[in-house]
Design a protein around this motif. Structure first.
Motif, PDB file in Angstrom:
ATOM      1  N   ARG A 279       0.840  -1.207   0.000  1.00  0.00           N
ATOM      2  CA  ARG A 279       0.000   0.000   0.000  1.00  0.00           C
ATOM      3  C   ARG A 279       0.874   1.257   0.000  1.00  0.00           C
ATOM      4  NH1 ARG A 279      -5.616   0.066   1.963  1.00  0.00           N
ATOM      5  NH2 ARG A 279      -6.424  -2.032   1.702  1.00  0.00           N
ATOM      6  N   GLN A 280       1.921   1.243   0.838  1.00  0.00           N
ATOM      7  CA  GLN A 280       2.815   2.409   0.911  1.00  0.00           C
ATOM      8  C   GLN A 280       3.470   2.653  -0.455  1.00  0.00           C
ATOM      9  OE1 GLN A 280       6.183   1.735   3.508  1.00  0.00           O
ATOM     10  NE2 GLN A 280       7.204   3.566   2.730  1.00  0.00           N
ATOM     11  N   MET A 281       3.972   1.588  -1.085  1.00  0.00           N
ATOM     12  CA  MET A 281       4.654   1.758  -2.372  1.00  0.00           C
ATOM     13  C   MET A 281       3.681   2.199  -3.451  1.00  0.00           C
ATOM     14  SD  MET A 281       7.238  -1.506  -2.303  1.00  0.00           S
ATOM     15  CE  MET A 281       8.249  -1.038  -3.728  1.00  0.00           C
ATOM     16  N   ASP A 282       2.429   1.742  -3.330  1.00  0.00           N
ATOM     17  CA  ASP A 282       1.428   2.062  -4.347  1.00  0.00           C
ATOM     18  C   ASP A 282       1.066   3.552  -4.357  1.00  0.00           C
ATOM     19  OD1 ASP A 282      -0.065   1.189  -6.481  1.00  0.00           O
ATOM     20  OD2 ASP A 282      -1.817   0.633  -5.288  1.00  0.00           O
ATOM     21  N   THR A 283       1.330   4.249  -3.241  1.00  0.00           N
ATOM     22  CA  THR A 283       1.033   5.685  -3.217  1.00  0.00           C
ATOM     23  C   THR A 283       2.265   6.506  -3.615  1.00  0.00           C
ATOM     24  OG1 THR A 283       1.647   5.853  -0.895  1.00  0.00           O
ATOM     25  CG2 THR A 283      -0.681   5.445  -1.354  1.00  0.00           C
ATOM     26  N   GLY A 284       3.379   5.837  -3.902  1.00  0.00           N
ATOM     27  CA  GLY A 284       4.607   6.548  -4.283  1.00  0.00           C
ATOM     28  C   GLY A 284       4.599   6.934  -5.760  1.00  0.00           C
ATOM     29  N   PRO A 285       5.649   7.635  -6.221  1.00  0.00           N
ATOM     30  CA  PRO A 285       5.695   8.156  -7.595  1.00  0.00           C
ATOM     31  C   PRO A 285       6.166   7.128  -8.639  1.00  0.00           C
ATOM     32  CG  PRO A 285       7.653   8.850  -6.416  1.00  0.00           C
ATOM     33  CD  PRO A 285       6.850   8.014  -5.455  1.00  0.00           C
ATOM     34  N   TRP A 286       6.057   5.835  -8.328  1.00  0.00           N
ATOM     35  CA  TRP A 286       6.690   4.808  -9.179  1.00  0.00           C
ATOM     36  C   TRP A 286       5.829   4.442 -10.386  1.00  0.00           C
ATOM     37  CZ3 TRP A 286      10.653   5.920  -6.681  1.00  0.00           C
ATOM     38  CH2 TRP A 286      10.656   6.019  -5.295  1.00  0.00           C
ATOM     39  N   GLU A 287       6.511   4.224 -11.519  1.00  0.00           N
ATOM     40  CA  GLU A 287       5.801   3.721 -12.707  1.00  0.00           C
ATOM     41  C   GLU A 287       5.689   2.212 -12.650  1.00  0.00           C
ATOM     42  OE1 GLU A 287       7.978   5.393 -15.963  1.00  0.00           O
ATOM     43  OE2 GLU A 287       7.034   7.370 -15.628  1.00  0.00           O
ATOM     44  N   SER A 288       6.631   1.575 -11.985  1.00  0.00           N
ATOM     45  CA  SER A 288       6.519   0.126 -11.811  1.00  0.00           C
ATOM     46  C   SER A 288       7.190  -0.304 -10.514  1.00  0.00           C
ATOM     47  CB  SER A 288       7.154  -0.615 -13.000  1.00  0.00           C
ATOM     48  OG  SER A 288       8.535  -0.405 -12.999  1.00  0.00           O
ATOM     49  N   ILE A 289       6.690  -1.432 -10.012  1.00  0.00           N
ATOM     50  CA  ILE A 289       7.260  -2.034  -8.804  1.00  0.00           C
ATOM     51  C   ILE A 289       7.695  -3.439  -9.178  1.00  0.00           C
ATOM     52  CG2 ILE A 289       6.793  -2.840  -6.452  1.00  0.00           C
ATOM     53  CD1 ILE A 289       4.484  -0.742  -6.367  1.00  0.00           C
ATOM     54  N   GLU A 290       8.934  -3.771  -8.827  1.00  0.00           N
ATOM     55  CA  GLU A 290       9.430  -5.121  -9.095  1.00  0.00           C
ATOM     56  C   GLU A 290       9.681  -5.800  -7.756  1.00  0.00           C
ATOM     57  OE1 GLU A 290      12.638  -7.140 -12.147  1.00  0.00           O
ATOM     58  OE2 GLU A 290      13.030  -5.138 -11.376  1.00  0.00           O
ATOM     59  N   ALA A 291       9.238  -7.050  -7.626  1.00  0.00           N
ATOM     60  CA  ALA A 291       9.404  -7.744  -6.344  1.00  0.00           C
ATOM     61  C   ALA A 291      10.089  -9.083  -6.555  1.00  0.00           C
ATOM     62  CB  ALA A 291       8.044  -7.962  -5.685  1.00  0.00           C
ATOM     63  N   GLU A 292      10.761  -9.557  -5.490  1.00  0.00           N
ATOM     64  CA  GLU A 292      11.376 -10.896  -5.555  1.00  0.00           C
ATOM     65  C   GLU A 292      10.570 -11.857  -4.687  1.00  0.00           C
ATOM     66  OE1 GLU A 292      15.392 -10.632  -4.009  1.00  0.00           O
ATOM     67  OE2 GLU A 292      14.715  -9.917  -2.066  1.00  0.00           O
ATOM     68  N   LEU A 293      10.591 -13.129  -5.053  1.00  0.00           N
ATOM     69  CA  LEU A 293       9.906 -14.149  -4.254  1.00  0.00           C
ATOM     70  C   LEU A 293      10.815 -14.571  -3.103  1.00  0.00           C
ATOM     71  CD1 LEU A 293       8.522 -16.268  -7.237  1.00  0.00           C
ATOM     72  CD2 LEU A 293       7.175 -14.842  -5.675  1.00  0.00           C
ATOM     73  N   ILE A 294      10.226 -15.221  -2.089  1.00  0.00           N
ATOM     74  CA  ILE A 294      11.059 -15.707  -0.992  1.00  0.00           C
ATOM     75  C   ILE A 294      11.036 -17.233  -0.994  1.00  0.00           C
ATOM     76  CG2 ILE A 294      10.332 -13.620   0.243  1.00  0.00           C
ATOM     77  CD1 ILE A 294       9.203 -15.448   2.414  1.00  0.00           C
ATOM     78  N   SER A 295      11.762 -17.831  -0.074  1.00  0.00           N
ATOM     79  CA  SER A 295      11.813 -19.293  -0.052  1.00  0.00           C
ATOM     80  C   SER A 295      10.417 -19.846   0.280  1.00  0.00           C
ATOM     81  CB  SER A 295      12.891 -19.731   0.938  1.00  0.00           C
ATOM     82  OG  SER A 295      12.351 -20.618   1.865  1.00  0.00           O
ATOM     83  N   GLU A 296      10.051 -20.959  -0.354  1.00  0.00           N
ATOM     84  CA  GLU A 296       8.662 -21.457  -0.297  1.00  0.00           C
ATOM     85  C   GLU A 296       8.292 -22.136   1.024  1.00  0.00           C
ATOM     86  OE1 GLU A 296       5.997 -21.319  -2.422  1.00  0.00           O
ATOM     87  OE2 GLU A 296       7.017 -20.274  -4.051  1.00  0.00           O
ATOM     88  N   THR A 297       9.195 -22.170   1.979  1.00  0.00           N
ATOM     89  CA  THR A 297       8.878 -22.906   3.213  1.00  0.00           C
ATOM     90  C   THR A 297       7.989 -22.085   4.147  1.00  0.00           C
ATOM     91  OG1 THR A 297      10.928 -22.067   4.106  1.00  0.00           O
ATOM     92  CG2 THR A 297      10.975 -24.316   3.242  1.00  0.00           C
ATOM     93  N   GLY A 298       7.218 -22.788   4.980  1.00  0.00           N
ATOM     94  CA  GLY A 298       6.378 -22.122   5.990  1.00  0.00           C
ATOM     95  C   GLY A 298       5.465 -21.076   5.384  1.00  0.00           C
TER      96      GLY A 298
END
Ligand code: TXA
Ligand code: MG
Length: 331
Positions: free
Chosen positions: A296-315
């Motif tokens: 939500r915080q990033m979505d209100t920023g001035p960004w044209e795109s957001i890139e995210a990384e996945l985390i390890s699939e455990t738990g």
């Protein structure tokens, strides 16, 4: 604007009465905030769909104060008892054959109902005071990022509802795990969540169908809402196929923002204004707790795109990645 009610005995009574009269109340829970109505009241539950812009084919979860009230809404079986003993109250939702008391609007016409006994102490007080099961989806406009604070609810639904019950930031931060228990001999996970599939299969002593298998192989989707693009920021959102490197973070374009799992080790990289992270220390639980707030915080920023990384699939990493994948889904 909605009024935010602090948890006092008097306020709990006010909100319990509002629910009994067919009004809606936004409620805290250990997973995410919900938008609640008396689950026996069809007209009240209809307002939930209208306010969220939620399609009527996406069923609601019914919240109970204790196992002793389960009989009012669903058929029990022995497996329920085992899971209830291990995980209720808590972030587990069970899909069971429904009883007639629950209007078919709540279950989108299905013969089953999804039920959960939440653990949040403030929500428990409200459930006990109003003495009704509460139907409640997450308190966000349909498809948008789920709310984990009362301020999130106020931001996106505050002009459409009157009451929000304050319960502080959600402890888990990701929705409950949903287990299909229509047939107790072949339970299936329909949505990964606050409790890992490993913890559940350890209690059941049975292998579990994985979410992808469960949704692809059943001829008709039993939980239509689960198949759609969801949890989506308005900003263009993409997933990386590999983890961020320091170089990749330093080479971001000024209008590109990065969402890392852990705070970068290099203080210069961490100080870049377009670099964000879910956890200071690399804890999966902390990352899950921060996910929706950070989006939500990033979505209100001035960004044209957001890139995210996945985390390890455990738990809980499995549930966190599920939310990231659906946030990045195009349809
Ligand atoms: O943690 C949570 O589960 C939160 C809090 C508020 O309890 N609630 C939540 O509700 O995540 P919602 O509406 O955002 O997601 C509920 C999902 C639906 O999209 C649907 O896919 C599934 O639960 N569901 C509900 N009833 C079902 C049923 N009878 N059979 C299969 N899936 C069902
Ligand atoms: Mg939701």
């Amino acid at each position: 604007m909605a009024k935010v009610y602090q948890e006092t005995a008097e306020n709990i009574q006010i909100l319990a009465k509002a629910l009994q009269k067919g009004e809606l109340v936004a409620i805290p829970s250990e997973t995410v905030y919900g938008l609640a109505a008396n689950a026996f009241d069809e007209a009240a539950c209809r307002k939930i769909f209208e306010i969220k812009g939620r399609p009527f084919n996406d069923p609601l979860i019914v919240h109970l104060d204790s196992l002793s009230t389960l009989d009012q809404v669903a058929e029990q079986n022995q497996t329920v008892e085992r899971l209830a003993k291990a995980f209720w109250p808590g972030p587990l939702t069970l899909v069971l054959p429904k009883k007639k008391s629950i209007p078919s609007l709540v279950t989108a016409g299905l013969a089953t109902v999804a039920v959960r006994i939440p653990e949040h102490p403030v929500l428990q007080k409200l459930l006990q005071a109003c003495q009704r099961p509460l139907a409640a989806p997450s308190a966000n406009p349909f498809g948008y990022i789920s709310p984990t604070t009362s301020a999130h609810v106020q931001e996106s639904l505050g002009n459409k509802i009157n009451y929000i019950l304050e319960g502080g930031p959600c402890r888990i931060g990701i929705e409950s795990t949903i287990v299909d228990l229509r047939d107790p001999s072949s339970p299936a996970i329909l949505r990964p969540g606050g409790i890992s599939d490993r913890a559940i299969s350890a209690i059941l002593d049975l292998p579990l169908d994985k979410p992808s298998v469960a949704s692809k192989e059943k001829s008709a989707p039993i939980a239509p809402g689960l198949l759609h693009k969801h949890y989506s920021p308005k900003t263009h959102f993409i997933l990386r196929s590999t983890p961020f490197t320091e170089t990749a973070l330093k080479n971001l374009q000024p209008k590109e923002a990065a969402l890392c799992f852990k705070k970068p080790d290099d203080p210069l990289t961490a100080s870049l204004e377009n670099v964000f992270w879910l956890s200071e220390s690399g804890s999966d639980e902390e990352a899950a707790r921060n996910l929706f707030s950070k989006l939500r915080q990033m979505d209100t920023g001035p960004w044209e795109s957001i890139e995210a990384e996945l985390i390890s699939e455990t738990g809980i990493g499995n549930a966190l990645n599920d939310r990231l994948r659906r946030a990045a889904a195009k349809s």
